[in-house]
Design a protein around this motif. Structure first.
Motif, PDB file in Angstrom:
ATOM      1  N   ILE A   1       0.845  -1.187   0.000  1.00  0.00           N
ATOM      2  CA  ILE A   1       0.000   0.000   0.000  1.00  0.00           C
ATOM      3  C   ILE A   1       0.885   1.242   0.000  1.00  0.00           C
ATOM      4  CG2 ILE A   1      -2.041  -1.001   1.104  1.00  0.00           C
ATOM      5  CD1 ILE A   1      -1.090   0.019   3.760  1.00  0.00           C
ATOM      6  N   GLU A   2       0.327   2.326  -0.493  1.00  0.00           N
ATOM      7  CA  GLU A   2       1.025   3.607  -0.515  1.00  0.00           C
ATOM      8  C   GLU A   2       0.284   4.543   0.429  1.00  0.00           C
ATOM      9  OE1 GLU A   2       2.754   6.820  -3.802  1.00  0.00           O
ATOM     10  OE2 GLU A   2       1.673   5.025  -4.449  1.00  0.00           O
ATOM     11  N   ARG A   3       0.986   5.032   1.442  1.00  0.00           N
ATOM     12  CA  ARG A   3       0.336   5.853   2.448  1.00  0.00           C
ATOM     13  C   ARG A   3       1.364   6.738   3.145  1.00  0.00           C
ATOM     14  NH1 ARG A   3      -4.067   3.913   5.212  1.00  0.00           N
ATOM     15  NH2 ARG A   3      -4.500   2.797   3.267  1.00  0.00           N
TER      16      ARG A   3
ATOM     17  N   ASP B   1      -3.545  -6.343   7.210  1.00  0.00           N
ATOM     18  CA  ASP B   1      -4.662  -5.513   7.645  1.00  0.00           C
ATOM     19  C   ASP B   1      -4.194  -4.060   7.631  1.00  0.00           C
ATOM     20  OD1 ASP B   1      -6.722  -4.196   8.883  1.00  0.00           O
ATOM     21  OD2 ASP B   1      -6.747  -5.426  10.685  1.00  0.00           O
ATOM     22  N   GLU B   2      -4.812  -3.237   6.783  1.00  0.00           N
ATOM     23  CA  GLU B   2      -4.395  -1.843   6.691  1.00  0.00           C
ATOM     24  C   GLU B   2      -4.591  -1.101   8.012  1.00  0.00           C
ATOM     25  OE1 GLU B   2      -5.638   0.414   3.351  1.00  0.00           O
ATOM     26  OE2 GLU B   2      -5.353  -1.228   1.921  1.00  0.00           O
ATOM     27  N   ALA B   3      -5.498  -1.599   8.846  1.00  0.00           N
ATOM     28  CA  ALA B   3      -5.717  -0.962  10.146  1.00  0.00           C
ATOM     29  C   ALA B   3      -4.490  -1.073  11.046  1.00  0.00           C
ATOM     30  CB  ALA B   3      -6.928  -1.585  10.834  1.00  0.00           C
ATOM     31  N   LYS B   4      -3.577  -2.005  10.729  1.00  0.00           N
ATOM     32  CA  LYS B   4      -2.378  -2.185  11.533  1.00  0.00           C
ATOM     33  C   LYS B   4      -1.221  -1.293  11.076  1.00  0.00           C
ATOM     34  CE  LYS B   4      -3.443  -6.968  12.835  1.00  0.00           C
ATOM     35  NZ  LYS B   4      -3.002  -8.380  12.809  1.00  0.00           N
ATOM     36  N   LEU B   5      -1.472  -0.480  10.066  1.00  0.00           N
ATOM     37  CA  LEU B   5      -0.441   0.441   9.614  1.00  0.00           C
ATOM     38  C   LEU B   5      -0.154   1.466  10.697  1.00  0.00           C
ATOM     39  CD1 LEU B   5       1.154   0.961   6.950  1.00  0.00           C
ATOM     40  CD2 LEU B   5      -0.530   2.739   6.453  1.00  0.00           C
TER      41      LEU B   5
END
Length: 350
Positions: free
Chosen positions: A108-110, A125-129
């Motif tokens: 992912i790009e964030r 899980d993107e929530a763990k970013l």
């Protein structure tokens, strides 16, 4: 004979790590080893980042030596085109659709970085970013860079969680005698290890005198200085740093009376004895002045290059003397507790 259990890797795999910055994918694929996994990163047809195993299923060539065409990654050896999913898409004069797929990694790009998940894809899980509130707030400015460091990533965490070394490694920029004298506290807050050092009524060292001037504050008076280091899994250290005019509240002083920032440290393991170090400086003063960003970036680059030289030679010493037992002092508590948190995460995956 019964087969022995595989030796666990020295890092958690089910986590988001920074793989690169967007500018590194400007015009061609990028090969990079993350947590022992050789990967190739590139942008597909829609501009979305993809991460694949850096291994062509035809003859084993690194896909990172190829190029992108119509959203597919084309091997630079014989022209096999791979889709973002890891499946073979096409090859001149050949039928390749039934080739077994190579591994693809969640990406992912964030927040101005490209992140990959080297562990089990279904657990991504993107929530763990890691949250980076300053990255989306116009009240902050950021500048940083990247180093490749030839040492165990945990040595860098040790370094960042115990800033006593500043008075020796960085004597000409951010070091000062009061660092040795000020007490350090270490505690665990939820899923973070926190070490805190506060120095009251001290002269600001050269780097922070420059920061005070950039913030429009006098640089020749006494200040209160703080260092609050926060480690979080898998290998991030965020350090709240700053100086405030004496007696104005230290870290809690009004922004008009202080120069405050977060030293950003994302440490991505490469191998057992090397890592990628994404560093930066997020500040809340002179946020609209690019010259200040450039000046601080250059100052931080010099500071981190001093750490690099020390850490790489430390690693060489440890490899030459693997049986030597190292001493532990109270100033090591932050690094010790951070390593304990890492070990628990590795054990949970196993």
């Amino acid at each position: 004979m019964p087969r022995s259990a595989p030796t666990p890797k020295p890092w958690p795999s089910d986590a988001w790590y920074i793989a690169c910055t967007p500018d590194e994918l400007a015009d061609k694929p990028l090969g990079r080893t993350i947590c022992g996994e050789p990967m190739v990163l590139y942008r597909g047809k829609d501009g979305k980042v993809a991460a694949l195993e850096d291994f062509c299923p035809h003859r084993g060539a690194p896909l990172s030596l190829g190029f992108v065409r119509d959203g597919d990654l084309v091997c630079g050896y014989h022209g096999l085109a791979m889709a973002c999913t890891g499946h073979a898409a096409s090859m001149p004069g050949q039928r390749v659709k039934n080739f077994p797929p190579i591994r693809s990694y969640p990406a992912i790009e964030r927040h101005g970085f490209i992140w990959v998940w080297p562990g089990e894809a279904e657990r991504a899980d993107e929530a763990k970013l890691h949250p980076l509130p300053w990255a989306e707030d116009a009240g902050w400015a950021f500048g940083g860079g990247l180093y490749h460091v030839a040492c165990d990533y945990r040595l860098m965490i040790d370094n960042l969680m115990d800033l006593t070394h500043e008075n020796y490694v960085h004597a000409g920029s951010i070091g000062q005698p009061e660092i040795d004298e000020a007490p350090v506290t270490t505690r665990v807050e939820g899923d973070e290890v926190v070490t805190t050092r506060v120095m009251s009524a001290v002269q600001a060292p050269p780097f922070w005198r420059m920061a005070l001037r950039s913030a429009g504050l006098p640089d020749d008076g006494l200040v209160d200085r703080w260092q609050i280091c926060r480690f979080s899994l898998p290998s991030h250290v965020m350090i709240k740093v700053g100086v405030a005019l004496e007696g104005r509240g230290g870290p809690d002083a009004d922004p008009s009376a202080k120069a405050a920032a977060v030293v950003v440290d994302f440490i991505t393991p490469e191998t057992e004895h090397s890592h990628w170090y994404f560093w930066g400086f997020a500040r809340q003063f002179a946020v609209d002045d690019p010259a200040v960003t450039a000046s601080i970036r250059e100052g931080q680059r010099k500071i981190f290059s001093e750490d690099l030289a020390m850490l790489e030679q430390q690693q060489e010493n440890l490899l030459r003397r693997p049986d030597r037992k190292l001493l532990k002092l109270n100033i090591d508590a932050g690094g010790v507790r951070s390593r304990m948190m890492i070990e628990r995460a590795i054990a949970a995956e196993a």
